[in-house]
Enzyme design. Structure first.
Site, mmCIF file in Angstrom:
data_model
loop_
_atom_site.group_PDB
_atom_site.id
_atom_site.type_symbol
_atom_site.label_atom_id
_atom_site.label_comp_id
_atom_site.label_asym_id
_atom_site.label_seq_id
_atom_site.Cartn_x
_atom_site.Cartn_y
_atom_site.Cartn_z
ATOM 1 C CE LYS A 208 57.350 36.900 22.953
ATOM 2 N NZ LYS A 208 56.790 37.580 21.970
ATOM 3 C CD GLU A 214 44.490 31.160 30.140
ATOM 4 O OE1 GLU A 214 45.779 31.938 30.277
ATOM 5 O OE2 GLU A 214 43.654 31.446 29.268
ATOM 6 N N GLY A 270 54.423 35.033 19.711
ATOM 7 C CA GLY A 270 53.870 33.886 20.021
ATOM 8 C C GLY A 270 53.502 32.724 19.029
ATOM 9 N NE ARG A 271 49.823 37.037 15.615
ATOM 10 C CZ ARG A 271 49.958 37.813 16.763
ATOM 11 N NH1 ARG A 271 49.930 37.334 17.885
ATOM 12 N NH2 ARG A 271 50.065 39.047 16.324
ATOM 13 C CD GLU A 356 47.075 36.153 19.324
ATOM 14 O OE1 GLU A 356 46.320 35.627 20.153
ATOM 15 O OE2 GLU A 356 48.227 35.910 19.410
ATOM 16 C CG HIS A 387 29.625 13.578 3.955
ATOM 17 N ND1 HIS A 387 28.658 12.940 3.234
ATOM 18 C CD2 HIS A 387 30.813 13.432 3.533
ATOM 19 C CE1 HIS A 387 29.266 12.355 2.271
ATOM 20 N NE2 HIS A 387 30.694 12.385 2.357
ATOM 21 C CE LYS A 511 46.346 37.255 27.682
ATOM 22 N NZ LYS A 511 47.610 37.294 27.579
HETATM 23 O O1 F6P Z 1 46.585 34.710 23.359
HETATM 24 C C1 F6P Z 1 47.398 35.685 23.459
HETATM 25 C C2 F6P Z 1 48.595 35.189 23.797
HETATM 26 O O2 F6P Z 1 49.284 36.335 24.097
HETATM 27 C C3 F6P Z 1 49.134 34.610 22.382
HETATM 28 O O3 F6P Z 1 49.659 35.680 21.535
HETATM 29 C C4 F6P Z 1 50.205 33.731 22.822
HETATM 30 O O4 F6P Z 1 50.623 32.800 21.766
HETATM 31 C C5 F6P Z 1 49.803 33.237 24.007
HETATM 32 O O5 F6P Z 1 48.966 34.148 24.586
HETATM 33 C C6 F6P Z 1 50.381 32.326 24.992
HETATM 34 O O6 F6P Z 1 51.461 33.330 25.375
HETATM 35 P P1 F6P Z 1 52.711 32.940 26.230
HETATM 36 O O7 F6P Z 1 53.492 31.849 25.378
HETATM 37 O O8 F6P Z 1 53.202 34.015 26.684
HETATM 38 O O9 F6P Z 1 52.181 31.851 27.444
#
Ligand code: F6P
Length: 547
Positions: A208, A214, A270-271, A356, A387, A511
């Site tokens: 987003k 990452e 995002g979620r 979240e 189990h 972060k």
């Molecule tokens: O983990 C935090 C967060 O901001 C989430 O809300 C989001 O889904 C994720 O990082 C990834 O963010 P982006 O889509 O901006 O890379």
């Protein structure tokens, strides 16, 4: 925003607390007194049959919970959300994931602009692209068709498409390979691409913000891997990389052609985003028609949430039941137990959606909450959990409310023999909720001739509350219905708890600290102000690393 009286001081809250103190219903007794309960405590929405008869509630409990919902303005906030008001207060954003599945002729405005045409323009662009990949018309740098699709994203830019791809596997183009890379641990990308041919691989960079460390790190490494195969020919990037983002500038900076960007907007959290452009990998996998069926499923539950009366409103009921246990029974967790192997990532997806969203400890006005908010959500598909950890649910000391999700028919091209296993799967499904609800008394154990010293060990208290969600089979529409059900359940709880369910400041600190600590790991640099414990650990890490 109107002032929100302290939740725990509201008469509706104290009435529930009194009710909880006065009545300790036993499920055996409730069913004995009211055999019609199994028929009455059912709500249907779309293809979902939701049975909440095995909950520790009576009509009075439900009425009191409904009064709490009314007093806390759940439906007013719901309407504000659907209207596109900026109910995400701390980020000053509208919360309009429901616009992602609105019909073409709907009008939903943000700042006076109807966003629905933009949504459908992106869906159409995605559909065109997905068809070109699926048909082989879109070719890579050497002219060969794309056979592998690698989605690089994390959190909401990974969990949704990865979960839905697993869930809908029988509907996917089996000749294509799909992989999902999220972890900044280089092993994740390594394992995803080690056996792939770069000439046949498409990377979908899903972010987003397009700033998530990452994702950008993995995408950069993926680009190096690709360019190595094409002797540094940058033109290959346009053929093998697309982006899903709200941030055109950063996408261009990364080197992805803006034509290869599929847009979404800051009013999609995002979620809550996998039914936006973030679902491109899924759309390639299942095709645009199935993707649209899934959106229709979401919409069925949106419409239901918007219009069904409170007493028959499924997300409202599930949200309120959660509050009953979280706040009035001191339950710490909520298990979601799907009896479908295809839903193996469903609960992991819900963890982000729920935790979240509602893992908050301040109210919307910044004052601290004085009540429990979101529970720990966990679970894995049945029957595996039986189990492993069900022992604790049945006979441990904690109250663990659980949702059981099951289907009347298996999906996929199973052999007759494997199809026949479905009844056994579902026999377990029904047996578990039965055992959890009604247990086994000491008398029943004794009647089986069990030695007296073992009776206590073999007794099951029962009264473990469950909701059973049944559908005919796991279709794209049913998946959409299930996700929307949980989205709105989470919404209801956030509204009652008076928290902002749509921000996520809690992920920021880690972060920032990671960025500060990294030079100490790589170069041994001093990190000013680093605490003694972390300083010692970093030193130990460097010693081990360099040994
Ligand atoms: O983990 C935090 C967060 O901001 C989430 O809300 C989001 O889904 C994720 O990082 C990834 O963010 P982006 O889509 O901006 O890379």
């Amino acid at each position: 925003m109107a002032e929100f009286p302290m939740l725990t001081h509201r008469p509706e809250w104290t009435a529930l607390a009194d009710h909880r103190a006065q009545s300790q219903p036993r499920l055996r007794e409730l069913f004995a007194a009211d055999p019609g309960r199994a028929e009455r405590y059912v709500v249907r929405v779309g293809d979902l049959h939701i049975d909440y008869s095995k909950q520790l509630i009576t009509d009075e409990t439900l009425a009191l919970l409904q009064e709490l919902a009314a007093a806390t303005g759940v439906f007013a906030l719901r309407d504000a959300m659907f209207r596109g008001e900026r109910i995400n207060l701390t980020e000053r954003r509208a919360v309009l994931h429901t616009a992602l599945r609105a019909p073409r002729d709907a009008v939903i405005e943000v700042d006076g602009e109807n966003v629905v045409p933009k949504v459908h323009a992106v869906l159409d662009k995605m559909a065109g692209f997905a068809e070109r990949i699926r048909s082989g018309e879109w070719t890579g740098q050497t002219g060969r068709r794309i056979r592998n699709v690698v989605n690089i994203g994390i959190g909401g830019s990974d969990l949704g498409p990865a979960m839905a791809y697993e869930a809908l596997r029988p509907y996917t183009a089996r000749e294509l390979t799909f992989r999902f890379v999220s972890n900044v641990d280089g092993s994740d990308l390594h394992e995803a691409i080690r056996d792939l041919d770069p000439a046949e691989t498409l990377f979908i960079v899903a972010s987003k913000t397009f700033t998530t460390i990452e994702t950008i790190t993995n995408a950069t490494s993926a680009r190096s891997w690709l360019l190595k195969a094409f002797e540094g020919d940058e033109k290959a990037v346009a053929k093998h990389f697309v982006a899903l983002s709200t941030n055109g500038e950063k996408v261009t900076e990364f080197g992805i052609d803006p034509d290869n960007m599929f847009e979404f907007w800051d009013w999609v959290g995002g979620r809550y985003s996998y039914d936006s452009a973030i679902g491109l990998s899924l759309m390639i996998a299942i095709g645009p028609d199935r993707f649209r069926e899934m959106l229709d499923g979401f919409r069925i539950v949106d419409d239901h949430f918007r219009t069904a009366p409170a007493e028959a409103n499924a997300p409202l009921l599930l949200g309120l039941l959660g509050i009953w246990y979280d706040n009035f029974h001191d339950a710490q967790t909520h298990a979601v137990l799907p009896y479908s192997h295809y839903l193996s990532k469903f609960t992991a997806y819900l963890q982000q959606l729920d935790m979240e969203s509602n893992g908050k400890s301040v109210q919307r006005d910044g004052n601290p909450v004085e009540w429990q908010t979101g529970p720990v959500v966990w679970g894995t598909p049945g029957t595996n959990g039986q189990h492993a950890y069900y022992q604790l649910i049945h006979q441990g000391t904690r109250l663990i409310p659980a949702d059981f999700i099951g289907f009347a028919r298996p999906i996929g091209e199973l052999s007759e023999e494997l199809k026949a296993q479905h009844d056994l799967l579902m026999a377990n499904f029904f047996a578990q909720t039965q055992a959890l609800a009604f247990g086994k008394t000491a008398e029943e154990v004794r009647a089986e001739g069990v030695a007296e010293e073992q009776v206590a060990h073999r007794t099951f208290r029962g009264d473990h509350p469950t909701t059973t969600i049944l559908a005919t089979e796991l279709t794209p529409s049913v998946l959409g219905q299930l996700i929307a059900l949980y989205e709105h359940k989470v919404f209801v709880q956030g509204a009652v708890w008076n928290i902002d369910s749509f921000d996520q400041w809690g992920v920021e600190l880690g972060k920032v600290l990671a960025r500060r600590v990294e030079p100490a790991l790589t170069e041994g640099a001093d990190v000013p102000g680093l605490d003694p414990s972390t300083t010692a650990l970093v030193a130990a890490y460097r010693t081990l690393k360099n040994a």
